[in-house]
Design a protein around this motif. Sequence first.
Motif, PDB file in Angstrom:
ATOM      1  N   THR A  11       0.859  -1.181   0.000  1.00 31.84           N
ATOM      2  CA  THR A  11       0.000   0.000   0.000  1.00 31.84           C
ATOM      3  C   THR A  11       0.893   1.229   0.000  1.00 31.84           C
ATOM      4  O   THR A  11       1.802   1.351   0.827  1.00 31.84           O
ATOM      5  N   LEU A  55      -5.681   3.557  -1.471  1.00 27.38           N
ATOM      6  CA  LEU A  55      -6.272   2.267  -1.138  1.00 27.38           C
ATOM      7  C   LEU A  55      -5.919   1.231  -2.206  1.00 27.38           C
ATOM      8  O   LEU A  55      -5.529   1.582  -3.327  1.00 27.38           O
ATOM      9  N   SER A  56      -6.066  -0.032  -1.884  1.00 28.92           N
ATOM     10  CA  SER A  56      -5.728  -1.112  -2.819  1.00 28.92           C
ATOM     11  C   SER A  56      -6.429  -0.917  -4.164  1.00 28.92           C
ATOM     12  O   SER A  56      -7.638  -0.666  -4.213  1.00 28.92           O
ATOM     13  N   THR A  72     -14.411  -6.047   0.525  1.00 28.51           N
ATOM     14  CA  THR A  72     -13.622  -4.897   0.077  1.00 28.51           C
ATOM     15  C   THR A  72     -13.413  -3.905   1.210  1.00 28.51           C
ATOM     16  O   THR A  72     -12.296  -3.402   1.413  1.00 28.51           O
ATOM     17  N   TYR A  76      -9.794  -2.591   2.644  1.00 32.75           N
ATOM     18  CA  TYR A  76      -9.424  -1.181   2.710  1.00 32.75           C
ATOM     19  C   TYR A  76      -9.127  -0.750   4.155  1.00 32.75           C
ATOM     20  O   TYR A  76      -8.245   0.089   4.392  1.00 32.75           O
ATOM     21  N   ASP A  79      -5.636  -1.749   4.737  1.00 28.96           N
ATOM     22  CA  ASP A  79      -4.712  -0.773   4.138  1.00 28.96           C
ATOM     23  C   ASP A  79      -4.505   0.412   5.077  1.00 28.96           C
ATOM     24  O   ASP A  79      -3.371   0.843   5.329  1.00 28.96           O
ATOM     25  N   THR A  80      -5.611   0.949   5.568  1.00 30.43           N
ATOM     26  CA  THR A  80      -5.558   2.152   6.394  1.00 30.43           C
ATOM     27  C   THR A  80      -4.837   1.892   7.708  1.00 30.43           C
ATOM     28  O   THR A  80      -3.999   2.692   8.145  1.00 30.43           O
ATOM     29  N   ILE A 101     -14.699   3.599   5.941  1.00 34.61           N
ATOM     30  CA  ILE A 101     -13.530   2.849   6.406  1.00 34.61           C
ATOM     31  C   ILE A 101     -13.157   3.283   7.821  1.00 34.61           C
ATOM     32  O   ILE A 101     -12.883   2.445   8.689  1.00 34.61           O
ATOM     33  N   ASP A 179     -15.935   0.094  -5.538  1.00 32.87           N
ATOM     34  CA  ASP A 179     -16.018   1.075  -4.455  1.00 32.87           C
ATOM     35  C   ASP A 179     -17.463   1.494  -4.197  1.00 32.87           C
ATOM     36  O   ASP A 179     -17.931   1.505  -3.054  1.00 32.87           O
TER      37      ASP A 179
END
Length: 255
Positions: A11, A55-56, A72, A76, A79-80, A101, A179
Amino acid sequence: METVTHHGRETAYRRHDRGGGGEPILFVHGSGGSHSVWKAQARLADARPVVALDLSGHGESEDVAAEPGYETLSAYADDTLAVADATGARILCGNSLGGAIVLTLLLERDFDPAAVVLAGTGARLAVLDDLLRWLRADFERAIEFLNGPNRLFHDPDDRLVDASTEMLRDAGRAVTERDFRTCHGFDVRGRLDGIGTPALAVVGEHDALTPPWYHETLAERMPACEWTVVDDAAHLAMLERPDAFNDALNAFLDA
């Protein structure tokens, strides 16, 4: 750009640090976006380090094999959290899907930030059926719709439209549809009273995608949340009225 490796993928994120002594703040973009949507928030780095991630599947980050919806959203959130851990960020600011998120991290992960900002978002993020259809079958029509008045921008000039169009095309149809479908399934309205983190809900005055009453509801139901409006802006107030947006964040964080 820097990267962090987690869950078998990289990421990417950009860091701005001008020596400010405040808590680092991590910005999380929305559907079809990237770290570049936060370019004007680099000015906040005089007071605190500023970090913005991809984000991915967005920007320079590797993609993830995930179905739209909770799978998803969870990826995410990973990732964060990975970028927050790598940078020491204890303040989060999420726009739209990014706000979902942030709320997911507060409700479901072992992460206790000092404060959060929820920008152009809500506890439920239903998407128009027409937009979902265009995202599947006519991506350019979806981009045109999003760039219409009072959606991404209140008064979309060529500069703003060009920037958002480039960002959405870079993310691509499949990732952007993923998304928005993830947004469409998001709903934590019944869980807001369990979030005690100090929070600011900030919204553009003319935002038709996540209207002001979404943010008023967040402030009413979250025990430590306040809300404010950015005049003459819509969904991407951080781009359309960056000075007013930054002033709102500074006032909240200073308090």
